[in-house]
Scaffold this motif. Structure first.
Motif, PDB file in Angstrom:
ATOM      1  N   LEU A   3     -16.930  17.109   7.516  1.00 44.51           N
ATOM      2  CA  LEU A   3     -16.605  17.967   6.389  1.00 44.51           C
ATOM      3  C   LEU A   3     -17.310  19.304   6.546  1.00 44.51           C
ATOM      4  O   LEU A   3     -18.493  19.346   6.893  1.00 44.51           O
ATOM      5  N   GLN A   4     -16.581  20.360   6.261  1.00 42.13           N
ATOM      6  CA  GLN A   4     -17.172  21.700   6.302  1.00 42.13           C
ATOM      7  C   GLN A   4     -16.813  22.427   5.025  1.00 42.13           C
ATOM      8  O   GLN A   4     -15.619  22.662   4.757  1.00 42.13           O
ATOM      9  N   ALA A   5     -17.833  22.790   4.272  1.00 40.75           N
ATOM     10  CA  ALA A   5     -17.638  23.485   3.003  1.00 40.75           C
ATOM     11  C   ALA A   5     -17.912  24.961   3.177  1.00 40.75           C
ATOM     12  O   ALA A   5     -18.809  25.355   3.927  1.00 40.75           O
ATOM     13  N   PHE A   6     -17.136  25.773   2.499  1.00 40.05           N
ATOM     14  CA  PHE A   6     -17.372  27.207   2.505  1.00 40.05           C
ATOM     15  C   PHE A   6     -16.768  27.820   1.251  1.00 40.05           C
ATOM     16  O   PHE A   6     -16.085  27.133   0.484  1.00 40.05           O
ATOM     17  N   GLY A   7     -17.066  29.096   1.054  1.00 33.20           N
ATOM     18  CA  GLY A   7     -16.535  29.805  -0.108  1.00 33.20           C
ATOM     19  C   GLY A   7     -17.591  30.216  -1.117  1.00 33.20           C
ATOM     20  O   GLY A   7     -17.277  30.886  -2.097  1.00 33.20           O
ATOM     21  N   GLY A   8     -18.850  29.811  -0.906  1.00 38.33           N
ATOM     22  CA  GLY A   8     -19.898  30.221  -1.824  1.00 38.33           C
ATOM     23  C   GLY A   8     -20.210  31.696  -1.706  1.00 38.33           C
ATOM     24  O   GLY A   8     -19.701  32.391  -0.828  1.00 38.33           O
ATOM     25  N   GLY A   9     -21.058  32.150  -2.599  1.00 38.50           N
ATOM     26  CA  GLY A   9     -21.435  33.554  -2.580  1.00 38.50           C
ATOM     27  C   GLY A   9     -22.155  33.940  -3.850  1.00 38.50           C
ATOM     28  O   GLY A   9     -22.530  33.086  -4.650  1.00 38.50           O
ATOM     29  N   LEU A  10     -22.322  35.243  -4.023  1.00 34.46           N
ATOM     30  CA  LEU A  10     -22.984  35.799  -5.199  1.00 34.46           C
ATOM     31  C   LEU A  10     -21.920  36.330  -6.155  1.00 34.46           C
ATOM     32  O   LEU A  10     -21.046  37.103  -5.750  1.00 34.46           O
ATOM     33  N   VAL A  11     -22.003  35.908  -7.404  1.00 35.94           N
ATOM     34  CA  VAL A  11     -21.035  36.343  -8.399  1.00 35.94           C
ATOM     35  C   VAL A  11     -21.763  36.571  -9.718  1.00 35.94           C
ATOM     36  O   VAL A  11     -22.779  35.927 -10.000  1.00 35.94           O
ATOM     37  N   GLN A  12     -21.251  37.474 -10.522  1.00 34.89           N
ATOM     38  CA  GLN A  12     -21.835  37.722 -11.838  1.00 34.89           C
ATOM     39  C   GLN A  12     -21.385  36.652 -12.828  1.00 34.89           C
ATOM     40  O   GLN A  12     -20.316  36.046 -12.667  1.00 34.89           O
ATOM     41  N   ALA A  13     -22.191  36.447 -13.822  1.00 36.56           N
ATOM     42  CA  ALA A  13     -21.831  35.501 -14.879  1.00 36.56           C
ATOM     43  C   ALA A  13     -20.464  35.873 -15.454  1.00 36.56           C
ATOM     44  O   ALA A  13     -20.174  37.055 -15.683  1.00 36.56           O
ATOM     45  N   GLY A  14     -19.642  34.853 -15.668  1.00 38.62           N
ATOM     46  CA  GLY A  14     -18.283  35.064 -16.149  1.00 38.62           C
ATOM     47  C   GLY A  14     -17.255  35.181 -15.037  1.00 38.62           C
ATOM     48  O   GLY A  14     -16.048  35.157 -15.299  1.00 38.62           O
ATOM     49  N   GLY A  15     -17.733  35.318 -13.815  1.00 40.00           N
ATOM     50  CA  GLY A  15     -16.830  35.454 -12.677  1.00 40.00           C
ATOM     51  C   GLY A  15     -16.321  34.120 -12.152  1.00 40.00           C
ATOM     52  O   GLY A  15     -16.595  33.052 -12.724  1.00 40.00           O
ATOM     53  N   SER A  16     -15.591  34.194 -11.051  1.00 42.05           N
ATOM     54  CA  SER A  16     -14.957  33.013 -10.469  1.00 42.05           C
ATOM     55  C   SER A  16     -15.221  32.930  -8.972  1.00 42.05           C
ATOM     56  O   SER A  16     -15.414  33.948  -8.308  1.00 42.05           O
TER      57      SER A  16
END
Length: 125
Positions: A3-16
């Motif tokens: 399994l390889q997970a990706f897609g994380g990052g830095l986002v502001q509150a309320g974002g997606s």
């Protein structure tokens, strides 16, 4: 299965954000899939799970109405769409696969057989 997970990052509150977990090495549709997360200094926490066909799902209360788990068996991928993110959602998110055949989805990490490497989600206030 790998399994390889990706897609994380830095986002502001309320974002997606949308996390993806790609499986290889085995028949993806044979596994129930789940997302867990672990925040700094905290225990690993169940977030959401989905059954083999995609028709059965389960969420932790804090994710209901904000997160959606889905899967594409043709693409060997499970997704976690996260909306209305909060700083408390900050964590490393892991995908996991359960090879046992059950009538219900499991919430304990000990029941899952395979794990991805994790992807970091940081939500700023």
């Amino acid at each position: 299965v790998q399994l390889q997970a990706f897609g994380g990052g830095l986002v502001q509150a309320g974002g997606s954000l949308r996390l993806s977990c790609v499986a290889s090495g085995s028949t993806f549709s044979r596994y129930d899939m789940a997302w867990f997360r672990q925040a700094p200094g905290k225990e690993r926490e169940f977030v959401a799970a989905i059954g083999r066909s995609g028709s059965l799902t389960d969420y932790v209360d804090s994710a209901k109405g904000r997160f959606t788990i889905s899967r594409d068996n043709a693409e060997n991928t499970v997704y976690l769409q996260m909306n209305s993110l909060k700083p408390d959602d900050t964590a490393v998110y892991y995908c996991a696969a359960d090879r046992s055949s059950n009538l219900w989805l499991r919430r304990s990490g000990y029941e899952y057989d395979y794990w991805g490497q994790g992807t970091l989600v940081t939500v700023s206030s």
